[in-house]
Design a protein around this motif. Structure first.
Motif, PDB file in Angstrom:
ATOM      1  N   CYS A   7      11.893  31.753  15.158  1.00 32.15           N
ATOM      2  CA  CYS A   7      11.563  31.101  16.357  1.00 32.15           C
ATOM      3  C   CYS A   7      11.202  31.741  17.476  1.00 32.15           C
ATOM      4  CB  CYS A   7      13.177  30.446  16.652  1.00 32.15           C
ATOM      5  SG  CYS A   7      14.011  29.784  15.487  1.00 32.15           S
ATOM      6  N   LYS A   8      10.649  30.779  18.312  1.00 32.09           N
ATOM      7  CA  LYS A   8      10.018  31.330  19.686  1.00 32.09           C
ATOM      8  C   LYS A   8      11.006  31.739  20.483  1.00 32.09           C
ATOM      9  CE  LYS A   8       6.113  27.920  19.488  1.00 32.09           C
ATOM     10  NZ  LYS A   8       5.328  27.073  20.244  1.00 32.09           N
ATOM     11  N   PHE A   9      10.733  32.637  21.529  1.00 31.35           N
ATOM     12  CA  PHE A   9      11.638  32.831  22.605  1.00 31.35           C
ATOM     13  C   PHE A   9      12.283  31.611  23.450  1.00 31.35           C
ATOM     14  CE2 PHE A   9       9.151  36.742  22.400  1.00 31.35           C
ATOM     15  CZ  PHE A   9      10.077  37.588  22.039  1.00 31.35           C
ATOM     16  N   ALA A  10      13.710  31.747  23.391  1.00 26.25           N
ATOM     17  CA  ALA A  10      14.252  30.660  24.051  1.00 26.25           C
ATOM     18  C   ALA A  10      13.933  30.397  25.331  1.00 26.25           C
ATOM     19  CB  ALA A  10      15.829  30.865  24.003  1.00 26.25           C
ATOM     20  N   THR A  11      13.890  29.371  26.178  1.00 28.19           N
ATOM     21  CA  THR A  11      13.760  29.067  27.501  1.00 28.19           C
ATOM     22  C   THR A  11      14.829  29.385  28.341  1.00 28.19           C
ATOM     23  OG1 THR A  11      14.404  26.837  27.410  1.00 28.19           O
ATOM     24  CG2 THR A  11      12.173  27.247  26.694  1.00 28.19           C
ATOM     25  N   LEU A  12      14.667  29.332  29.558  1.00 28.68           N
ATOM     26  CA  LEU A  12      15.857  29.633  30.666  1.00 28.68           C
ATOM     27  C   LEU A  12      16.925  28.511  30.469  1.00 28.68           C
ATOM     28  CD1 LEU A  12      16.957  31.395  32.838  1.00 28.68           C
ATOM     29  CD2 LEU A  12      15.702  29.959  34.461  1.00 28.68           C
ATOM     30  N   LYS A  13      16.564  27.164  30.214  1.00 25.82           N
ATOM     31  CA  LYS A  13      17.365  26.354  30.041  1.00 25.82           C
ATOM     32  C   LYS A  13      18.324  26.574  28.846  1.00 25.82           C
ATOM     33  CE  LYS A  13      18.225  21.245  30.091  1.00 25.82           C
ATOM     34  NZ  LYS A  13      19.120  21.449  28.705  1.00 25.82           N
ATOM     35  N   GLN A  14      17.613  26.983  27.668  1.00 31.10           N
ATOM     36  CA  GLN A  14      18.246  27.213  26.484  1.00 31.10           C
ATOM     37  C   GLN A  14      19.278  28.333  26.584  1.00 31.10           C
ATOM     38  OE1 GLN A  14      14.636  27.535  24.121  1.00 31.10           O
ATOM     39  NE2 GLN A  14      15.066  25.401  22.840  1.00 31.10           N
ATOM     40  N   LEU A  15      18.895  29.306  27.251  1.00 35.84           N
ATOM     41  CA  LEU A  15      19.713  30.466  27.408  1.00 35.84           C
ATOM     42  C   LEU A  15      20.723  30.149  28.239  1.00 35.84           C
ATOM     43  CD1 LEU A  15      16.804  33.248  28.361  1.00 35.84           C
ATOM     44  CD2 LEU A  15      18.163  33.119  26.172  1.00 35.84           C
ATOM     45  N   CYS A  16      20.800  29.419  29.345  1.00 33.95           N
ATOM     46  CA  CYS A  16      22.169  28.738  30.237  1.00 33.95           C
ATOM     47  C   CYS A  16      22.754  27.983  29.265  1.00 33.95           C
ATOM     48  CB  CYS A  16      21.245  28.073  31.302  1.00 33.95           C
ATOM     49  SG  CYS A  16      20.569  29.115  32.704  1.00 33.95           S
ATOM     50  N   ASP A  17      22.579  27.267  28.249  1.00 37.99           N
ATOM     51  CA  ASP A  17      22.969  26.511  27.407  1.00 37.99           C
ATOM     52  C   ASP A  17      23.921  27.403  26.356  1.00 37.99           C
ATOM     53  OD1 ASP A  17      22.266  23.953  28.578  1.00 37.99           O
ATOM     54  OD2 ASP A  17      20.541  23.567  27.123  1.00 37.99           O
ATOM     55  N   ILE A  18      23.209  28.350  25.896  1.00 38.23           N
ATOM     56  CA  ILE A  18      23.936  29.250  25.075  1.00 38.23           C
ATOM     57  C   ILE A  18      25.020  30.093  25.845  1.00 38.23           C
ATOM     58  CG2 ILE A  18      23.430  31.562  23.721  1.00 38.23           C
ATOM     59  CD1 ILE A  18      20.478  30.204  23.139  1.00 38.23           C
ATOM     60  N   ALA A  19      24.712  30.466  26.882  1.00 41.64           N
ATOM     61  CA  ALA A  19      25.917  31.223  27.748  1.00 41.64           C
ATOM     62  C   ALA A  19      26.931  30.405  28.168  1.00 41.64           C
ATOM     63  CB  ALA A  19      24.956  31.541  29.230  1.00 41.64           C
ATOM     64  N   LEU A  20      26.905  28.906  28.480  1.00 40.36           N
ATOM     65  CA  LEU A  20      27.768  28.166  28.711  1.00 40.36           C
ATOM     66  C   LEU A  20      28.526  27.974  27.468  1.00 40.36           C
ATOM     67  CD1 LEU A  20      26.191  25.610  31.112  1.00 40.36           C
ATOM     68  CD2 LEU A  20      27.641  27.242  31.766  1.00 40.36           C
ATOM     69  N   LYS A  21      28.121  27.839  26.336  1.00 44.05           N
ATOM     70  CA  LYS A  21      28.636  27.677  24.907  1.00 44.05           C
ATOM     71  C   LYS A  21      29.445  28.862  24.664  1.00 44.05           C
ATOM     72  CE  LYS A  21      27.709  26.297  20.299  1.00 44.05           C
ATOM     73  NZ  LYS A  21      26.622  25.902  19.340  1.00 44.05           N
ATOM     74  N   ASN A  22      28.994  30.040  25.119  1.00 43.29           N
ATOM     75  CA  ASN A  22      29.810  31.479  24.726  1.00 43.29           C
ATOM     76  C   ASN A  22      30.159  32.174  25.895  1.00 43.29           C
ATOM     77  OD1 ASN A  22      28.887  31.630  21.614  1.00 43.29           O
ATOM     78  ND2 ASN A  22      26.972  31.024  22.735  1.00 43.29           N
TER      79      ASN A  22
END
Length: 206
Positions: A41-56
């Motif tokens: 996969c490509k590098f995650a965007t800032l929004k995707q990283l934020c979503d991952i952080a909120l989920k975890n």
């Protein structure tokens, strides 16, 4: 009567309590982390990283606490560098290294029963950890730290030969990285009232 200054302030004791929770925090991280690994996969965007952080958010909090506790451990190792009081001769000794396991079995292992699937359960765990931490700090149990045991520290209670001024009276708790035996002479650093870090004294034979 020992009159050397106390080196362990309350902030460092709180940090040592956080250090004692390493096993619990690591297990919570392993059980609750939810990240899909994708090597193509490509590098995650800032929004995707934020979503991952909120989920975890719970594993993320565990990582933050682990990093903070490492900082406190570094501070602790700097505190114990200057063990120069003495030498004092040990005339009675009792190994207390098993106290590490007592703390682990009594306080840490039971906390693994928390499911942490709801906010209510997480809040309950935080309150429980806070109460245990308050007891830990007030009763000076920072030396009964299972993480210190993993890092090579040992605990023993000793009495010293009363052959001069400044010798600690009564029973003292020693934290050490070496094996202390009967009649061993040690240099010490006072951490709290009757708790000391000790290392074997260098004896120069005539």
């Amino acid at each position: 009567m020992d009159t050397s200054p106390i080196r362990m302030n309350r902030v460092i004791k709180v940090g040592m309590y956080l250090l004692s929770l390493w096993l619990l925090l690591v297990l919570i991280f392993v059980n609750k982390i939810d990240v899909n690994l994708c090597f193509d996969c490509k590098f995650a965007t800032l929004k995707q990283l934020c979503d991952i952080a909120l989920k975890n958010y719970l594993p993320l909090i565990c990582v933050i606490v682990l990093v903070v506790s490492i900082g406190f451990y570094i501070a602790f190792t700097r505190i114990i560098e200057g063990a120069k009081d003495g030498p004092f001769k040990v005339i009675e000794i009792e190994d207390k290294t098993a106290d590490h396991l007592v703390f682990l079995a009594t306080y840490v292992i039971p906390l693994l029963s928390f499911n942490l699937d709801t906010l209510r359960q997480i809040v309950t765990l935080v309150i429980t950890l806070s109460l245990i931490g308050a007891i830990y700090v007030r009763t000076n149990l920072f030396y009964a730290n299972p993480t210190l045991s993993l890092l090579g520290f040992k605990i023993c209670t000793v009495k010293f030969e009363q052959n001069g001024a400044g010798v600690p009276t009564g029973t003292a708790v020693l934290i050490t990285r070496e094996d202390i035996d009967l009649n061993t002479c040690v240099n010490m650093l006072r951490l709290d009232k009757n708790i000391f870090f000790a290392r074997k004294a260098i004896v120069i034979k005539p």
